[in-house]
Design a protein around this motif. Structure first.
Motif, PDB file in Angstrom:
ATOM      1  N   UNK A 177       1.164 -38.928 -37.208  1.00 53.16           N
ATOM      2  CA  UNK A 177       0.139 -39.889 -37.061  1.00 53.16           C
ATOM      3  C   UNK A 177      -0.282 -40.101 -35.460  1.00 53.16           C
ATOM      4  N   UNK A 178      -0.498 -41.314 -35.371  1.00 54.85           N
ATOM      5  CA  UNK A 178      -1.164 -41.505 -33.729  1.00 54.85           C
ATOM      6  C   UNK A 178      -2.475 -41.469 -33.924  1.00 54.85           C
ATOM      7  N   UNK A 179      -3.299 -42.822 -33.772  1.00 54.05           N
ATOM      8  CA  UNK A 179      -4.757 -42.542 -33.748  1.00 54.05           C
ATOM      9  C   UNK A 179      -5.172 -42.999 -32.546  1.00 54.05           C
ATOM     10  N   UNK A 180      -5.069 -44.258 -32.224  1.00 53.47           N
ATOM     11  CA  UNK A 180      -5.729 -44.736 -30.977  1.00 53.47           C
ATOM     12  C   UNK A 180      -4.962 -44.200 -29.815  1.00 53.47           C
ATOM     13  N   UNK A 181      -5.214 -43.728 -28.740  1.00 59.08           N
ATOM     14  CA  UNK A 181      -4.615 -43.031 -27.621  1.00 59.08           C
ATOM     15  C   UNK A 181      -3.592 -44.271 -26.923  1.00 59.08           C
ATOM     16  N   UNK A 215      -4.551 -38.690 -31.504  1.00 60.35           N
ATOM     17  CA  UNK A 215      -4.559 -39.631 -30.267  1.00 60.35           C
ATOM     18  C   UNK A 215      -4.717 -38.286 -29.136  1.00 60.35           C
ATOM     19  N   UNK A 216      -5.505 -38.446 -28.379  1.00 60.34           N
ATOM     20  CA  UNK A 216      -5.573 -37.333 -27.470  1.00 60.34           C
ATOM     21  C   UNK A 216      -5.112 -37.569 -25.825  1.00 60.34           C
ATOM     22  N   UNK A 217      -4.835 -38.848 -25.653  1.00 64.08           N
ATOM     23  CA  UNK A 217      -4.068 -39.146 -24.104  1.00 64.08           C
ATOM     24  C   UNK A 217      -3.176 -37.952 -23.657  1.00 64.08           C
ATOM     25  N   UNK A 218      -3.377 -37.770 -22.401  1.00 67.26           N
ATOM     26  CA  UNK A 218      -2.351 -36.585 -22.160  1.00 67.26           C
ATOM     27  C   UNK A 218      -1.104 -37.040 -21.991  1.00 67.26           C
ATOM     28  N   UNK A 225     -12.101 -51.236 -36.015  1.00 65.86           N
ATOM     29  CA  UNK A 225     -12.906 -49.941 -35.539  1.00 65.86           C
ATOM     30  C   UNK A 225     -12.024 -48.630 -35.524  1.00 65.86           C
ATOM     31  N   UNK A 226     -10.615 -48.843 -35.102  1.00 65.61           N
ATOM     32  CA  UNK A 226      -9.808 -47.672 -34.954  1.00 65.61           C
ATOM     33  C   UNK A 226      -9.268 -47.244 -36.254  1.00 65.61           C
ATOM     34  N   UNK A 227      -9.801 -47.575 -37.370  1.00 60.24           N
ATOM     35  CA  UNK A 227      -9.159 -47.355 -38.775  1.00 60.24           C
ATOM     36  C   UNK A 227      -9.885 -45.762 -39.138  1.00 60.24           C
ATOM     37  N   UNK A 276       1.598 -43.694 -38.767  1.00 63.93           N
ATOM     38  CA  UNK A 276       1.233 -44.823 -38.069  1.00 63.93           C
ATOM     39  C   UNK A 276      -0.239 -44.595 -37.417  1.00 63.93           C
ATOM     40  N   UNK A 277      -1.094 -45.738 -37.577  1.00 55.57           N
ATOM     41  CA  UNK A 277      -2.343 -45.646 -36.908  1.00 55.57           C
ATOM     42  C   UNK A 277      -3.192 -46.801 -37.329  1.00 55.57           C
TER      43      UNK A 277
END
Lengths: 293, 371
Positions: free
Chosen positions: B88-92, B114-117, B26-28, B20-21
């Motif tokens: 997956x996981x793109x936008x945090x 995705x980088x969100x803590x 723009x987040x593609x 998923x992502x």
């Protein structure tokens, strides 16, 4: 003083961008009495069209500019025919919602067509990218181009409304659509012309400002919001008001950011609008219509 | 094999994996392109006989970078597509929103971009990450500035959800290091002018600026900084992971010579070391050119496949989750450092690479990368 000069210059050039969007909103509103919530998406979509013509197909800038304006006009006119005219006799809320729908459709199409080309597409500057000195201040030439474009478009449309038959018919339709029909004006065509013209202004603005704003499918709404604020401040029906509103917003942002803190930049123009509307509820150039009874 | 038959997405011949992502918008970059990288790794594994004889089948869902859409995408993959595991996981923000659904379902999951803590901290039993996290990147940004000898360090940041997720740990790290930022400015994601911010930072005599910005506001900032001949060390993060594209977005020659940014992978797309991946990507996806986002997918897919192998010939959700938790010092060709997970810490990738670009030259990986 030098700080003030830079902030003022920055505010005026940013304000010119807001003013260009506001101009398109005012043109549609003058003729139809409807705020076009898709104006930002017309701007965004036209920017991508220009990118295809200029970057992908290699057309020169002047040809790109003219083609994009023509395509923008066609897009606006088409929008009127398929989304606005069928419900033209509905109440104003329905008409405004129709423009919101158009905005979503255009954004969706842009995401499909250009959403996978780059996170933010860059558009080549029409001027030299290197900063230049004007009256002792460093400026980016593209910002001056936007400013000049705003002034030219303002003059052209002021002339259009004052000097041409079509412009006068648009004014008459805006003042009183029923009376306009009675004197033989085909208001349907006027609405098409208004939507087309509003979209054409958005297209011209997009080509001028794309090197500054970059291009991405979600570009439209933030631009619309600032343009709408500028139009409200100007009175919603006034072309000079739209330009002045845009410039005031841009300068308010810039001065607040420079002298207070950058965290208040987004807030400051809306505080200015509130103050203006308290003293002039119809905007700087708006007027209260009165009816003799 | 009744045990296998009961595992969703697993048959005697194949294992269905969900991705998923963002496939559009723009987040593609963090979705579609990363998935393309995952897919070429799966193809290679399949060509070599699969994992314990089963071919890997990737099923993609578009989350449009939207939290609500991400929840829907994950639910569809788990309950409708009945995949065995997620990668997956793109936008945090979107991935963070989907965390509860993933955690509740207990499906083994490897986050790759995705980088969100909040996605990995506090750890959910079944969610691991092969991506750097916001805290790791923020700390690396300040460490980089100090390592370069910067004395007067400033911050310019977005204060939306994405920005806050990085800004908060960054300021905490400033405090932990005993360093006070000499200026702390804000720039909105849709800003078209940064004159005020540049003038304030210039007045503060800043020699390094940590940028917690998307590429657009960062480009606006660098453009206006160049206008005023203000050229501090500008330190980005994985939100601006492509210096070549960034140079075009800024649009002023030489404006990003002092720009450095973090990448999750240690190679640029032009590097001959990734010729193999370039060939696979450009063959499978005609018209695409290898990007760092493809390489992010390539790296995470190799971690995922390693865990799947270790989960045994009859993989279950429990064995796959345990296999992910037990990955230790795994060297993957594209990552700057080893991948190590544990039961206590599911942030498996902790070493950033640093990128720079000089005018007219290709992007280069700095020697400090990996250290």
């Amino acid at each position: 003083m030098i700080l003030f000069s830079y902030l003022l210059m920055s505010g005026v050039t940013t304000g010119a961008l807001y003013a260009l969007v506001a101009l398109g909103l005012v043109v549609v509103n003058k003729a139809t009495g409807v705020i076009n919530f898709a104006q930002g998406e017309f701007f965004m979509f036209s920017g991508f069209v220009a990118w295809v013509l200029h970057v992908q197909l290699g057309l020169n800038y002047a040809v790109t500019f003219l083609f994009t304006i023509a395509i923008g006009f066609g897009l606006g006119a088409l929008t009127d025919r398929i989304a606005f005219r069928p419900i033209a006799k509905a109440d104003v809320v329905s008409l405004v919602l129709a423009t919101v729908g158009i905005a979503f459709v255009l954004k969706g199409i842009a995401r499909v067509l250009w959403g996978g080309k780059g996170d933010y597409l860059s558009f080549p500057s029409i001027t030299s990218p290197d900063p230049i000195t004007v009256f002792g201040l460093m400026v980016i030439p593209q910002q001056l181009a936007v400013l000049a474009g705003t002034i030219v478009i303002l003059i052209l449309f002021a002339a259009f409304f004052r000097l041409t038959r079509a412009g006068k018919m648009m004014q008459a339709t805006a003042d009183n659509a029923k009376a306009a029909v009675l004197v033989g004006i085909q208001t349907d065509k006027i609405y098409t012309l208004a939507f087309g013209t509003g979209a054409a202004i958005a297209a011209a603005a997009a080509v001028l400002t794309a090197p500054i704003t970059l291009l991405y499918p979600d570009l439209g709404f933030p631009i619309f919001l600032k343009g709408f604020a500028a139009a409200v401040m100007g009175g919603l029906m006034s072309l000079p008001g739209a330009v002045l509103g845009g410039v005031i917003l841009g300068v308010a942002e810039s001065l607040a950011g420079g002298y207070i803190h950058s965290s208040v930049m987004e807030l400051s123009p809306f505080i200015v609008i509130m103050i203006v509307l308290v003293f002039r509820p119809n905007g700087l150039f708006g007027f209260q219509t009165s009816r003799r009874v | 094999m009744p045990a296998i038959a009961q595992q969703p997405g697993v048959t005697s011949k194949s294992i269905k994996i969900g991705a998923f992502g963002a496939l559009t918008g723009p987040g593609y970059l963090y979705g579609q392109l990363v998935m393309n990288g995952v897919e070429v790794v799966f193809d290679q594994v399949n060509a070599a006989g699969g994992v314990h004889g089963r071919k890997l089948e990737l099923v993609r869902e578009d989350d449009r970078c939207d939290p609500a859409a991400a929840i829907g995408a994950v639910q569809k993959l788990i309950h409708q597509q009945k995949v065995f595991a997620l990668i997956g996981g793109g936008c945090s923000n979107a991935t963070l929103a989907a965390r509860d659904v993933i955690e509740t379902s207990k499906i083994p999951t490897l986050i790759n971009a995705s980088v969100h803590d909040g996605i990995t901290t506090p750890p959910a039993a079944n969610i691991f990450s092969a991506a750097l996290t916001a805290t790791i990147e923020s700390e690396a940004q300040l460490d980089f500035a100090l390592k370069q000898g910067a004395k007067r360090i400033a911050v310019i940041s977005m204060r939306d959800g994405w920005g806050r997720g990085r800004y908060t740990p960054l300021m905490a790290y400033f405090k932990a290091k005993g360093v006070t930022p000499v200026a702390d400015e804000e720039l909105t994601p849709d800003a078209n002018d940064a004159t005020a911010q540049v003038l304030r930072l210039k007045a503060a005599n800043v020699d390094a600026v940590i940028m917690v910005l998307y590429p657009k506001p960062a480009a606006v900032f660098m453009r206006d900084a160049s206008k005023f001949a203000f050229k501090p060390l500008a330190i980005g993060q994985t939100g601006i992971a492509d210096p070549k594209a960034f140079e075009e977005q800024v649009g002023i020659p030489g404006a990003i010579t002092q720009f450095r940014t973090i990448a999750m992978v240690k190679f640029t797309p032009e590097d001959s070391a990734v010729d193999n991946w370039r060939k696979l990507i450009e063959t499978k996806f005609p018209g695409d050119r290898l990007s760092v986002f493809n390489l992010v997918g390539v790296g995470s897919a190799q971690v995922f496949v390693e865990a799947l192998k270790n989960a045994g010939p009859n993989p279950t959700w429990d064995s796959m989750t345990a296999a992910l938790a037990n990955i230790k010092d795994l060297n993957i060709d594209v990552y700057p450092g080893p991948i190590s997970c544990s039961l206590a810490d599911h942030r498996c990738n902790r070493v950033p690479a640093w990128l720079a670009k000089d005018p007219g030259k290709p992007v280069r990986v700095l020697p400090s990368s990996g250290g």
